[in-house]
Structure formats: C-alpha cells, structure tokens
Design a protein around this motif. Structure first.
Motif, PDB file in Angstrom:
ATOM      1  N   LEU A 117       0.869  -1.173   0.000  1.00  0.00           N
ATOM      2  CA  LEU A 117       0.000   0.000   0.000  1.00  0.00           C
ATOM      3  C   LEU A 117       0.905   1.221   0.000  1.00  0.00           C
ATOM      4  CD1 LEU A 117      -0.119   1.612   2.989  1.00  0.00           C
ATOM      5  CD2 LEU A 117      -1.337  -0.460   3.637  1.00  0.00           C
ATOM      6  N   GLU A 166      -4.477  -0.134  -1.015  1.00  0.00           N
ATOM      7  CA  GLU A 166      -4.496  -1.129   0.060  1.00  0.00           C
ATOM      8  C   GLU A 166      -5.425  -2.304  -0.255  1.00  0.00           C
ATOM      9  OE1 GLU A 166      -7.899   1.512   0.767  1.00  0.00           O
ATOM     10  OE2 GLU A 166      -5.807   1.839   0.234  1.00  0.00           O
ATOM     11  N   VAL A 199       1.807  -5.037   2.673  1.00  0.00           N
ATOM     12  CA  VAL A 199       0.542  -5.341   3.345  1.00  0.00           C
ATOM     13  C   VAL A 199       0.594  -6.685   4.067  1.00  0.00           C
ATOM     14  CG1 VAL A 199      -1.871  -5.946   2.932  1.00  0.00           C
ATOM     15  CG2 VAL A 199      -0.929  -3.867   1.952  1.00  0.00           C
ATOM     16  N   LEU A 220      -6.249   0.008   9.554  1.00  0.00           N
ATOM     17  CA  LEU A 220      -6.330  -0.297   8.131  1.00  0.00           C
ATOM     18  C   LEU A 220      -7.746  -0.707   7.749  1.00  0.00           C
ATOM     19  CD1 LEU A 220      -4.974  -0.691   5.393  1.00  0.00           C
ATOM     20  CD2 LEU A 220      -4.347  -3.010   6.119  1.00  0.00           C
TER      21      LEU A 220
END
Length: 228
Positions: free
Chosen positions: A50, A83, A110, A131
């Motif tokens: 991300l 993401e 990630v 997140l």
C-alpha cells in the motif's frame, strides 16, 4: 521527524512517534519520490504494497480506450492508496495512480501489516484495526461518488457534490481538493460543460466561485441533500 508525521496519520493512530518509526523495518517500508504526472501504479499491475502519501498528492483514476479520464479519488498527506488490491494477491489493479504534484510516497508491505511480527509490536494490532477502518472509509467515499454522479444533469451533480462539501466543512464557504479539470473528471463531465454550468449557477445566484474556492449563496439545507 518522520515518526511524528506517521503518528499523526490515520493508519498509525494510537502509536507514539518513536513506536511508529520503529515499526517501519518490520513493515518493509520503502520511500520514493515522484514528479508531477509520473505514474506510481498502472492499471494491470499486481501490487503487494500500500502507498502512504508523505507529501504532495496523488490521483486515483481510470482511462478508457479513447483517452477519457475519470478521477475516482485523491489522496493527500497521511492518506493511503492501493491497500485493497495489496490485500488480495493476484488481483490486478483496475486503476492508475498518478502524482498530482511532486510527491513523496512511503510503501508498506501489506502482508507484513496484516501478519503480527515475531517481535509482537505493541501497536501492530491497532495498525490492523486502523487499516480496516480506512478501507471502510474508502468504500464510503466510492458510495459518495456514485451518489454525486447519479444525476443526469451537470447542475444536479454539482449541487450534490458542493452541498456535501458545505456540510463536511460546516460552512457555506469552502475549498475543494480538485482543480477544474479534476472536478470535471470526478463528476464524469466535460470540463467546458462544467465551466459553463458553473458560470450559469453564478448568474442564477446559487454560488460564488474563485478557482477551487466556493461559496454557496443559499444555505446548504436549501440544496440537494444526500445520505452521506
């Protein structure tokens, strides 16, 4: 200094500057700089990281075969992008990510974010929760865009978007994060048609415009409402 910047972002919320900076090695952090207009990610790419904007801003957009651009979102300092794709291995990007201006980007792996490291960082679980919250917010942003572009008229789209911005800022005067071309791309209309409609809305006494600064002459409650 970077730790202070990170600690003030939504992704690292709850961590001290020292804790945020200490997690970077664990998260496979890589920092890169991009010039205005430079591609960061391309449609079709497979990504594992991300991106977090440290400075400048980036546009998340799509281009069709005829060269028409649609802006889906804009990310500024402290905000993240890609993401969702990084969380789904093997899923190709459906969008381009382009530097809207000179930008400094921090990339985080990630897989390392989602997997608690052997050192059991005290704030790693908070990072995962943050997140998840950010991903939910992104989904809400896309829902807003769908709502703003649902009207068949340019004026209807503008009223929806500007009414939302007025409520979000708590004032009838506010600045938007887009220039004229980016706003046209976001609302899926031609720039010339958008400019013409803005001029008509000014003549009709609905708004006042100076570059990306807008003032709604009527109270926001008198304009188009929406559930977001």
């Amino acid at each position: 200094m970077k730790g202070t910047l990170l600690a003030n972002t939504a992704l690292f919320r709850g961590a001290s500057p020292q804790e945020a900076e200490g997690m970077l090695n664990c998260l496979g952090a890589v920092e890169k700089r991009y010039s205005k207009g430079e591609q960061i990610y391309r449609s079709g790419d497979f990504v594992a990281d991300l991106g977090m904007v440290l400075s400048g801003s980036v546009l998340i957009q799509t281009d069709d075969l005829w060269g028409n651009t649609t802006v889906l979102d804009k990310a500024g300092p402290g905000q993240i992008f890609a993401e969702t794709y990084a969380c789904i291995p093997g899923e190709p990007l459906m969008v381009d990510v382009v530097a809207a201006e000179s930008a400094q980007i921090l990339f985080l792996n990630v897989e390392r974010v989602l997997r608690v490291c052997p050192h059991t960082c005290a704030h790693h679980s908070k990072l995962i929760r943050n997140l998840l919250l950010l991903s939910a917010q992104k989904n809400l942003n896309l829902s807003r865009k769908i709502f703003h572009t649902s009207s068949k008229t340019i004026r209807g789209r503008l009223l929806s978007y500007l009414s939302y911005q007025a409520r979000r800022n708590g004032s009838s005067s506010f600045s938007i994060p887009f220039n004229r071309q980016q706003l046209a791309d976001y609302l899926n209309v031609e720039r010339s048609a958008l400019s013409n409609e803005l001029s008509k809305m000014q003549r009709d006494g609905l708004i006042q415009v100076e570059k990306n600064r807008f003032t709604l002459v009527r109270e926001p409650s008198d304009l188009t409402t929406h559930p977001f």
